[in-house]
Design an enzyme around this catalytic site. Structure first.
Site, PDB file in Angstrom:
ATOM      1  N   CYS A 157       0.851  -1.193   0.000  1.00 49.28           N
ATOM      2  CA  CYS A 157       0.000   0.000   0.000  1.00 49.28           C
ATOM      3  C   CYS A 157       0.888   1.245   0.000  1.00 49.28           C
ATOM      4  O   CYS A 157       1.627   1.464  -0.956  1.00 49.28           O
ATOM      5  CB  CYS A 157      -0.944  -0.076   1.202  1.00 49.28           C
ATOM      6  N   ASP A 214      -8.470  -2.812  -8.457  1.00 44.86           N
ATOM      7  CA  ASP A 214      -8.057  -1.799  -7.483  1.00 44.86           C
ATOM      8  C   ASP A 214      -8.414  -0.422  -8.033  1.00 44.86           C
ATOM      9  O   ASP A 214      -7.729   0.079  -8.927  1.00 44.86           O
ATOM     10  CB  ASP A 214      -6.557  -1.904  -7.239  1.00 44.86           C
ATOM     11  N   HIS A 246      -7.532  -3.917  -4.075  1.00 51.11           N
ATOM     12  CA  HIS A 246      -6.409  -3.368  -3.326  1.00 51.11           C
ATOM     13  C   HIS A 246      -6.230  -4.183  -2.045  1.00 51.11           C
ATOM     14  O   HIS A 246      -7.173  -4.741  -1.502  1.00 51.11           O
ATOM     15  CB  HIS A 246      -6.700  -1.902  -2.973  1.00 51.11           C
TER      16      HIS A 246
END
Length: 279
Positions: A157, A214, A246
Site C-alpha cells: 500500500c 483496485d 487493493h
C-alpha cells in the site's frame, strides 16, 4: 522450513488491539499468525540523524550474516500485520526490519478515521525523511547480523509506492517487491515524485504486484508503468491479478485474496533469490 506463508494458528490469535484501529479485523482467529520459534523477534530502536526510530526486527536465531529485507508499512503504520510479515520473512532466513516511518508525525495505529489519518500524519511525512530512515535501518542491520551485500525491500500500500522510490535511491539494493502502492498523484515539496516519475532511474529490479480491481490504481497507469520500464530495458516486472482488489495480501482485511496473496508471496521469494538475496 515451510516455503509458504504460515497458516492461521487458532491457539494463539493476535488481539484486535494489536492492529491499526481504522482496520481492526472482525475475526482475529482467521488471520495468519506466525510464531517466533527459532527467531529473534523484538522491538528495537535505531539511531538516525534526526531522532531515534522505533522498529520491529525478526531474524533467525542463529549466527548470520543474513540477507536483509526492509519491510515498509501500509498507510496504517507499523501494526500486527506488518510485524507478522517480518516474522514470515525471518522464518525463510532473512533479517527483516520494519520501521515505524511515521513516528515523528504521530501514531497512525490509534486513528479510527482514515481521512484524518491521511491529513494529520501521512501527508506530512517527507519522502526524503523516509529514504533516510530506510538507509539508517540498512546501516543498523550490520550490527544486527545482516549481510550488507544482500539488501532487499518490500512494501504494501503506502509502502508499495515507497518501495519504487527506494529502488531509485539506494544503489546497494539488490531487489525490491512493491505490493499495490499508488503509481502517481499530486506532487508537493514533501512528495515530489511518484513511481511513474522514477521508472527510468531504478538502481535495482522491482517486481510490482497489483490487483486488477483496485480503483485507486487504474489499469491505464499500470500499463503506462510497463511501457516506461520497457522503454529503458528495465529488468523490472509488473504483474496484475485479475479480479483482485487493493490490499489482496492483507489477511486481516476483507480484501484478502488467498490465492493471489500466496502466488505473490512465492513470486517475491523467487524474485529475491534470483536477484542475489537467497538465504
Amino acid at each position: 522450513m515451510s516455503s509458504t506463508q504460515q497458516p492461521p494458528n487458532p491457539a494463539s490469535p493476535p488481539s484486535s488491539s494489536s492492529y491499526a484501529a481504522a482496520v481492526r479485523p472482525p475475526n482475529t482467529m482467521a488471520v495468519i499468525r506466525t510464531d517466533t520459534a527459532g527467531l529473534v523477534a523484538e522491538d528495537v530502536k535505531i539511531t538516525t540523524a534526526t531522532g531515534v526510530l522505533p522498529a520491529y526486527r525478526a531474524a533467525p536465531d542463529r549466527p548470520g550474516p543474513h540477507p536483509v529485507v526492509l519491510v515498509v508499512q501500509e498507510i496504517f503504520g507499523l501494526h500486527e500485520y506488518i510485524r507478522d510479515v517480518a516474522r514470515r520473512l525471518a522464518k525463510l532466513g532473512y533479517l527483516a526490519i520494519a520501521p515505524d516511518l511515521y513516528f515523528r508525525q504521530g501514531d497512525a495505529t490509534v486513528y479510527t478515521d482514515i481521512d484524518a489519518l491521511r491529513a494529520e500524519i501521512v501527508n506530512k511525512v517527507p519522502d526524503e525523511q523516509v529514504m533516510a530512515d530506510l538507509d539508517a535501518c540498512y546501516a543498523w542491520s550490520r550490527e544486527a547480523g545482516g549481510d550488507p551485500a544482500r539488501l532487499g525491500i518490500t512494501g504494501f500500500c503506502w509502502g508499495g509506492r515507497i518501495t519504487w522510490l527506494y529502488a531509485a535511491h539506494q544503489p546497494r539494493l539488490k531487489a525490491a517487491v512493491a505490493w499495490y502502492g499508488k503509481l502517481t498523484g499530486p506532487k508537493n515539496a514533501l512528495q515530489p515524485r511518484h513511481p511513474l516519475d522514477v521508472s527510468g532511474q531504478l538502481k535495482t529490479p522491482v517486481l510490482g504486484l497489483y490487483g486488477g480491481e483496485d480503483p485507486g490504481i487504474p489499469m491505464p497507469q499500470v500499463e503506462e508503468l510497463r511501457s516506461d520500464l520497457k522503454k529503458v530495458n528495465s529488468a523490472s516486472q509488473v504483474l496484475v491479478y485479475p479480479g483482485a482488489p487493493h490490499a489482496f495480501h492483507a489477511d486481516y482485511r476483507p480484501s484478502y485474496r488467498p490465492e493471489a496473496a500466496e502466488d505473490g508471496w512465492q513470486r517475491m521469494k523467487a524474485w529475491f533469490a534470483q536477484n542475489g538475496l537467497r538465504p
